[in-house]
Write a protein that holds these residues in place. Structure first.
Motif, PDB file in Angstrom:
ATOM      1  N   VAL A   1     -10.515  -2.161   4.755  1.00 33.47           N
ATOM      2  CA  VAL A   1     -10.589  -3.772   5.166  1.00 33.47           C
ATOM      3  C   VAL A   1     -10.858  -3.959   6.526  1.00 33.47           C
ATOM      4  O   VAL A   1     -11.767  -4.734   6.799  1.00 33.47           O
ATOM      5  CB  VAL A   1      -9.112  -3.988   4.705  1.00 33.47           C
ATOM      6  CG1 VAL A   1      -9.404  -5.431   5.091  1.00 33.47           C
ATOM      7  CG2 VAL A   1      -9.003  -3.977   3.307  1.00 33.47           C
TER       8      VAL A   1
ATOM      9  N   VAL B   1     -13.983  -3.230   0.252  1.00 35.04           N
ATOM     10  CA  VAL B   1     -12.994  -3.090  -0.681  1.00 35.04           C
ATOM     11  C   VAL B   1     -13.619  -2.734  -2.123  1.00 35.04           C
ATOM     12  O   VAL B   1     -13.399  -1.790  -3.039  1.00 35.04           O
ATOM     13  CB  VAL B   1     -11.700  -4.114  -0.702  1.00 35.04           C
ATOM     14  CG1 VAL B   1     -11.028  -3.833  -1.834  1.00 35.04           C
ATOM     15  CG2 VAL B   1     -11.021  -4.014   0.667  1.00 35.04           C
TER      16      VAL B   1
ATOM     17  N   TYR C   1      -4.917  -1.160   6.384  1.00 33.57           N
ATOM     18  CA  TYR C   1      -6.536  -0.663   6.653  1.00 33.57           C
ATOM     19  C   TYR C   1      -7.103   0.475   6.027  1.00 33.57           C
ATOM     20  O   TYR C   1      -7.976   0.934   6.183  1.00 33.57           O
ATOM     21  CB  TYR C   1      -6.629  -0.793   8.063  1.00 33.57           C
ATOM     22  CG  TYR C   1      -6.466  -1.856   8.891  1.00 33.57           C
ATOM     23  CD1 TYR C   1      -6.437  -3.159   8.412  1.00 33.57           C
ATOM     24  CD2 TYR C   1      -5.558  -1.839   9.912  1.00 33.57           C
ATOM     25  CE1 TYR C   1      -5.940  -4.447   8.954  1.00 33.57           C
ATOM     26  CE2 TYR C   1      -5.187  -3.049  10.709  1.00 33.57           C
ATOM     27  CZ  TYR C   1      -5.342  -4.372  10.189  1.00 33.57           C
ATOM     28  OH  TYR C   1      -4.819  -5.185  11.040  1.00 33.57           O
TER      29      TYR C   1
ATOM     30  N   THR D   1      -5.200  -6.815  -0.393  1.00 31.58           N
ATOM     31  CA  THR D   1      -6.243  -6.775   0.363  1.00 31.58           C
ATOM     32  C   THR D   1      -6.816  -8.447   0.619  1.00 31.58           C
ATOM     33  O   THR D   1      -7.301  -8.479   1.714  1.00 31.58           O
ATOM     34  CB  THR D   1      -7.584  -6.389  -0.647  1.00 31.58           C
ATOM     35  OG1 THR D   1      -7.112  -4.999  -1.232  1.00 31.58           O
ATOM     36  CG2 THR D   1      -8.950  -6.290   0.260  1.00 31.58           C
TER      37      THR D   1
ATOM     38  N   THR E   1      -4.675  -9.254   3.638  1.00 32.10           N
ATOM     39  CA  THR E   1      -5.169  -8.731   4.847  1.00 32.10           C
ATOM     40  C   THR E   1      -6.426  -9.113   5.388  1.00 32.10           C
ATOM     41  O   THR E   1      -6.699  -9.218   6.593  1.00 32.10           O
ATOM     42  CB  THR E   1      -5.357  -7.041   4.506  1.00 32.10           C
ATOM     43  OG1 THR E   1      -4.136  -6.800   3.929  1.00 32.10           O
ATOM     44  CG2 THR E   1      -5.634  -6.337   5.753  1.00 32.10           C
TER      45      THR E   1
ATOM     46  N   TYR F   1       0.675  -1.052   0.060  1.00 32.46           N
ATOM     47  CA  TYR F   1       0.160  -0.106  -0.026  1.00 32.46           C
ATOM     48  C   TYR F   1       0.873   1.293   0.035  1.00 32.46           C
ATOM     49  O   TYR F   1       0.509   2.191  -0.727  1.00 32.46           O
ATOM     50  CB  TYR F   1      -0.774  -0.078   1.268  1.00 32.46           C
ATOM     51  CG  TYR F   1      -2.178  -1.003   1.132  1.00 32.46           C
ATOM     52  CD1 TYR F   1      -2.996  -0.598   0.068  1.00 32.46           C
ATOM     53  CD2 TYR F   1      -2.390  -2.048   1.725  1.00 32.46           C
ATOM     54  CE1 TYR F   1      -4.148  -1.422  -0.023  1.00 32.46           C
ATOM     55  CE2 TYR F   1      -3.495  -2.701   1.529  1.00 32.46           C
ATOM     56  CZ  TYR F   1      -4.304  -2.407   0.820  1.00 32.46           C
ATOM     57  OH  TYR F   1      -5.658  -3.159   0.621  1.00 32.46           O
TER      58      TYR F   1
END
Length: 332
Positions: A94, A130, A90, A243, A246, A78
């Motif tokens: 998420v 997301v 986050y 994503t 995570t 990210y």
């Protein structure tokens, strides 16, 4: 990197000897040796010790290390995509989506038996969030990074407000929801390891394959396009993989903050910003950090267990403020 991997194995082995029941280190080593194929080894450990090591502590340590890998690699990804050192896994909702899904899972009647309801609801919440954020941020055939971040912050705030409301009406489920949101490995089992580990490993490997592209994207999206990088396509691949890992991590252990910020930065400060090394090193350091944090969470006030999100926040918040101050000085 080889030394870090050896260090990770040593810390993982040490972590399996730590717990409310004292088991000698050599007994633990002998139990592991006895499980190596084609090696016959008889020791004098008890059946109880073997059960504790193999069925309680080992899956917990493996899950903790794997979650550390997921959050550290996702954080580095990210930060590279958004070219923002304060980005974390986050950032685009998420965690908030997973929290909303988990809260709903606690409050509705059980439809998924065997303890799978909360992870499934949390994973669905994270992934749907997301998709929603991505859809809101999409402009034509591209997804501007600034719009994506703003949409993620707005949707995340809305979902956290909904979680807060659900907590106020949750009655006797309030403790379970709040404890889940603070993160814990106390319920780790082999079934969770079998699901989470393959997803996280595959997602991390996909991200590793795009390490060179992340290096080029640091020059700016326009320049990356001039150098032949299909920025939008690779952005979708990287966002999807980050994503996914995570969501897989958060779904089983709750929300664990700051790991995705502090680990990539620590690696960047020591070894540099080349993503070909930053990503695998972040994975190793993230696994070590999370296993150590889990040891602290279950031993500092034993037999009471401190939610691991508190431990990582105590470590991460001062580091975050340090980064914020350092970045402010650079800007001004």
């Amino acid at each position: 990197m080889a030394l870090l991997f050896v260090g990770l194995l040593a810390i993982a082995a040490f972590a399996t000897t730590i717990g409310s029941v004292s088991i000698p280190f050599m007994d633990t080593v002998e139990i592991f040796i006895s499980k190596i194929p084609f090696i016959h080894f008889d020791g004098d450990w008890t059946t109880t010790s073997q059960t504790i090591i193999l069925n309680i502590r080992l899956p917990r340590v493996i899950l903790a290390g794997t979650v550390g890998v997921a959050l550290a690699v996702a954080g580095a990804t990210y930060q590279g995509l958004f070219r923002n050192p304060l980005a974390d896994p986050y950032l685009i909702g998420v965690a908030q989506g997973a929290a909303l899904g988990a809260a709903i899972g606690f409050l509705v009647p059980t439809v998924i038996p065997g303890g799978g309801q909360i992870p499934v609801f949390a994973a669905v919440g994270a992934l749907l969030t997301v998709l929603l954020v991505y859809g809101l941020a999409k402009v034509g055939q591209s997804v501007p990074v600034t719009t994506l971040i703003l949409a993620g912050v707005a949707v995340g705030s809305l979902f956290m407000a909904m979680v807060s409301y659900l907590i106020t009406i949750s009655g006797d489920k309030i403790h379970s929801i709040v404890f889940w949101m603070m993160g814990s490995f106390s319920m780790s089992q082999w079934n969770e390891v079998k699901i989470a580990v393959p997803i996280i490993i595959i997602g991390a490997l996909v991200i590793f394959l795009f390490a060179r592209s992340l290096n080029i994207i640091q020059l700016g999206e326009d320049q990356a396009k001039q150098l032949g990088v299909d920025v939008e396509k690779q952005k979708i691949m990287l966002l999807s993989a980050a994503t996914l890992i995570t969501a897989a991590a958060v779904s089983f252990v709750g929300i664990i903050g700051f790991v995705g910020i502090i680990i990539p930065h620590a690696v960047r400060l020591i070894w540099g910003a080349d993503y070909r090394f930053l990503l695998p090193l972040s994975a190793l350091i993230g696994a070590i950090f999370m296993i150590v944090a889990d040891i602290v969470s279950r031993t500092l006030m034993a037999p009471t267990e401190i939610p691991i999100g508190i431990i990582t926040a105590i470590c991460g918040a001062p580091f975050f403020l340090y980064l914020l101050r350092k970045r402010t000085k650079v800007l001004f």
